[in-house]
Design a protein around this motif. Structure first.
Motif, mmCIF file in Angstrom:
data_model
loop_
_atom_site.group_PDB
_atom_site.id
_atom_site.type_symbol
_atom_site.label_atom_id
_atom_site.label_comp_id
_atom_site.label_asym_id
_atom_site.label_seq_id
_atom_site.Cartn_x
_atom_site.Cartn_y
_atom_site.Cartn_z
ATOM 1 N N LEU A 216 0.833 -1.186 0.000
ATOM 2 C CA LEU A 216 0.000 0.000 0.000
ATOM 3 C C LEU A 216 0.870 1.239 0.000
ATOM 4 O O LEU A 216 1.992 1.224 0.512
ATOM 5 N N VAL A 217 0.341 2.285 -0.604
ATOM 6 C CA VAL A 217 1.071 3.550 -0.675
ATOM 7 C C VAL A 217 0.145 4.685 -0.287
ATOM 8 O O VAL A 217 -1.071 4.619 -0.486
ATOM 9 N N LEU A 218 0.747 5.719 0.281
ATOM 10 C CA LEU A 218 0.028 6.944 0.625
ATOM 11 C C LEU A 218 0.359 7.995 -0.418
ATOM 12 O O LEU A 218 1.530 8.264 -0.671
ATOM 13 N N LYS A 219 -0.678 8.554 -1.023
ATOM 14 C CA LYS A 219 -0.467 9.593 -2.027
ATOM 15 C C LYS A 219 -0.367 10.961 -1.343
ATOM 16 O O LYS A 219 -0.800 11.162 -0.210
ATOM 17 N N LYS A 220 0.224 11.895 -2.034
ATOM 18 C CA LYS A 220 0.402 13.239 -1.483
ATOM 19 C C LYS A 220 -0.925 13.946 -1.224
ATOM 20 O O LYS A 220 -0.980 14.889 -0.428
ATOM 21 N N ASP A 221 -2.006 13.484 -1.876
ATOM 22 C CA ASP A 221 -3.314 14.099 -1.660
ATOM 23 C C ASP A 221 -4.067 13.471 -0.485
ATOM 24 O O ASP A 221 -5.229 13.795 -0.240
ATOM 25 N N GLY A 222 -3.408 12.548 0.257
ATOM 26 C CA GLY A 222 -4.031 11.941 1.415
ATOM 27 C C GLY A 222 -4.844 10.701 1.120
ATOM 28 O O GLY A 222 -5.506 10.167 2.021
ATOM 29 N N SER A 223 -4.791 10.207 -0.095
ATOM 30 C CA SER A 223 -5.502 8.976 -0.450
ATOM 31 C C SER A 223 -4.557 7.782 -0.401
ATOM 32 O O SER A 223 -3.337 7.944 -0.388
ATOM 33 N N VAL A 224 -5.117 6.587 -0.370
ATOM 34 C CA VAL A 224 -4.343 5.351 -0.283
ATOM 35 C C VAL A 224 -4.631 4.468 -1.483
ATOM 36 O O VAL A 224 -5.784 4.324 -1.907
ATOM 37 N N VAL A 225 -3.570 3.863 -2.014
ATOM 38 C CA VAL A 225 -3.684 2.888 -3.099
ATOM 39 C C VAL A 225 -3.041 1.596 -2.624
ATOM 40 O O VAL A 225 -1.971 1.620 -2.004
ATOM 41 N N SER A 226 -3.674 0.459 -2.881
ATOM 42 C CA SER A 226 -3.121 -0.817 -2.477
ATOM 43 C C SER A 226 -3.335 -1.853 -3.567
ATOM 44 O O SER A 226 -4.303 -1.778 -4.321
ATOM 45 N N TRP A 227 -2.406 -2.797 -3.661
ATOM 46 C CA TRP A 227 -2.527 -3.847 -4.667
ATOM 47 C C TRP A 227 -1.867 -5.124 -4.164
ATOM 48 O O TRP A 227 -1.122 -5.128 -3.201
ATOM 49 N N GLY A 228 -2.181 -6.224 -4.844
ATOM 50 C CA GLY A 228 -1.685 -7.534 -4.440
ATOM 51 C C GLY A 228 -2.824 -8.388 -3.942
ATOM 52 O O GLY A 228 -3.938 -8.326 -4.457
ATOM 53 N N ASP A 229 -2.569 -9.179 -2.893
ATOM 54 C CA ASP A 229 -3.557 -10.116 -2.390
ATOM 55 C C ASP A 229 -4.766 -9.400 -1.807
ATOM 56 O O ASP A 229 -4.642 -8.460 -1.035
ATOM 57 N N ASN A 230 -5.968 -9.837 -2.166
ATOM 58 C CA ASN A 230 -7.195 -9.305 -1.584
ATOM 59 C C ASN A 230 -7.695 -10.289 -0.525
ATOM 60 O O ASN A 230 -7.452 -11.483 -0.626
ATOM 61 N N PRO A 231 -8.425 -9.857 0.543
ATOM 62 C CA PRO A 231 -8.965 -8.506 0.690
ATOM 63 C C PRO A 231 -8.011 -7.477 1.302
ATOM 64 O O PRO A 231 -8.397 -6.333 1.511
ATOM 65 N N GLU A 232 -6.767 -7.865 1.587
ATOM 66 C CA GLU A 232 -5.829 -6.907 2.179
ATOM 67 C C GLU A 232 -5.659 -5.660 1.323
ATOM 68 O O GLU A 232 -5.394 -4.569 1.826
ATOM 69 N N ALA A 233 -5.795 -5.835 0.008
ATOM 70 C CA ALA A 233 -5.538 -4.726 -0.903
ATOM 71 C C ALA A 233 -6.794 -3.930 -1.246
ATOM 72 O O ALA A 233 -6.757 -3.038 -2.087
ATOM 73 N N THR A 234 -7.911 -4.244 -0.615
ATOM 74 C CA THR A 234 -9.151 -3.514 -0.866
ATOM 75 C C THR A 234 -9.235 -2.327 0.081
ATOM 76 O O THR A 234 -9.483 -2.492 1.275
ATOM 77 N N VAL A 235 -9.027 -1.135 -0.429
ATOM 78 C CA VAL A 235 -9.035 0.077 0.406
ATOM 79 C C VAL A 235 -10.478 0.506 0.670
ATOM 80 O O VAL A 235 -11.232 0.760 -0.267
ATOM 81 N N PRO A 236 -10.895 0.600 1.933
ATOM 82 C CA PRO A 236 -12.269 1.014 2.232
ATOM 83 C C PRO A 236 -12.461 2.503 1.982
ATOM 84 O O PRO A 236 -11.488 3.268 1.947
ATOM 85 N N PRO A 237 -13.714 2.939 1.809
ATOM 86 C CA PRO A 237 -13.985 4.370 1.558
ATOM 87 C C PRO A 237 -13.403 5.291 2.630
ATOM 88 O O PRO A 237 -12.964 6.404 2.321
ATOM 89 N N SER A 238 -13.357 4.810 3.878
ATOM 90 C CA SER A 238 -12.865 5.656 4.969
ATOM 91 C C SER A 238 -11.375 5.929 4.890
ATOM 92 O O SER A 238 -10.850 6.782 5.608
ATOM 93 N N ALA A 239 -10.659 5.215 4.014
ATOM 94 C CA ALA A 239 -9.219 5.412 3.881
ATOM 95 C C ALA A 239 -8.849 5.997 2.529
ATOM 96 O O ALA A 239 -7.703 5.899 2.100
ATOM 97 N N GLN A 240 -9.804 6.606 1.891
ATOM 98 C CA GLN A 240 -9.544 7.132 0.552
ATOM 99 C C GLN A 240 -9.278 8.632 0.537
ATOM 100 O O GLN A 240 -9.105 9.230 -0.520
ATOM 101 N N ASN A 241 -9.231 9.244 1.733
ATOM 102 C CA ASN A 241 -8.839 10.654 1.808
ATOM 103 C C ASN A 241 -8.485 11.003 3.243
ATOM 104 O O ASN A 241 -8.885 10.323 4.180
ATOM 105 N N GLY A 242 -7.687 12.052 3.403
ATOM 106 C CA GLY A 242 -7.330 12.538 4.732
ATOM 107 C C GLY A 242 -6.369 11.659 5.505
ATOM 108 O O GLY A 242 -6.226 11.811 6.719
ATOM 109 N N VAL A 243 -5.669 10.748 4.837
ATOM 110 C CA VAL A 243 -4.736 9.844 5.517
ATOM 111 C C VAL A 243 -3.364 10.508 5.650
ATOM 112 O O VAL A 243 -2.901 11.173 4.720
ATOM 113 N N VAL A 244 -2.707 10.334 6.798
ATOM 114 C CA VAL A 244 -1.390 10.941 7.019
ATOM 115 C C VAL A 244 -0.284 9.922 7.254
ATOM 116 O O VAL A 244 0.892 10.246 7.178
#
Length: 219
Positions: free
Chosen positions: A181-209
């Protein structure tokens, strides 16, 4: 017992969780460890002081010293604590895979050694301008200074296939067992690979530090 924190553990500035042991960096530059010590990973070398960063693999522990040198102890069955001569000085960051060790050098290049069955210790040719590193169990990840991500090693779940959305504007990285998983400069998260670990929930799609990857979960 790795979650049973020792008494009088005050003044901690950083922590690292290995496979079965826990490591704490103290404010005075010393290191405390506890629980599983079957391979000596929880036995801190005598006189160790001046540590600035720590990392823990399954059965080995790494300490980056303030002078840019490296001290590693614990299991060495796959050469993970045998530091190459070219990686003993001039270091700025460290990461521990399950059975391998990774370092970032002052010149922005990366070196790795130890277990290499999946190629996690085979640093891609020409990799440079790296800002930080992260090591999953059998996958290694590098964040470059231009905000792009490079991954190598085990790809059983597609975790080294960096998606287009993680090829720019990334500010932090974390590698789990079979996902990244990676944190973008805009506060969103992107994840890839094995699911469900890589499924980013709506609550982690903005405002992450900040982000962290467990073996099979993400935070």
């Amino acid at each position: 017992g790795q979650t049973s924190v020792p008494t009088n553990l005050d003044g901690v500035t950083a922590v690292a969780a290995g496979g079965y042991h826990t490591v704490a960096l103290m404010r005075d530059g010393t290191v405390r460890t506890w629980v599983d010590n079957r391979d000596g990973q929880a036995k801190v070398p005598a006189g160790l002081i001046g540590v600035q960063a720590i990392a823990a693999g399954w059965w080995h522990t790494m300490a980056l010293m303030k002078d840019g040198t490296l001290i590693v102890w614990g299991d060495n069955s796959l050469g993970q604590i045998t530091v190459p001569a070219t990686s003993r000085t001039g270091l700025v960051a460290i990461a521990a895979g399950a059975l391998n060790s990774v370092v970032l050098k002052q010149d922005g290049t990366v070196a790795a050694w130890g277990y290499n069955y999946d190629g996690q210790a085979n640093v891609p040719a020409g990799l440079k301008d790296v800002a930080t590193i992260s090591a999953g169990d059998f996958t290694t990840v590098a964040l470059k200074r231009d905000g792009s991500v490079v991954a190598w090693g085990n790809n059983g779940a597609g975790q080294t296939n960096v998606p287009f959305s993680a090829q720019a504007e990334v500010s932090a990285i974390a590698a789990g067992e079979n996902h990244i998983l990676v944190l973008k400069k805009d506060g969103s998260v992107v994840s890839w690979g094995d699911n469900p670990e890589a499924t980013v929930p709506p609550s982690a799609q903005n405002g992450v530090v900040a982000i962290s990857a467990g073996g099979r979960h993400s935070v």
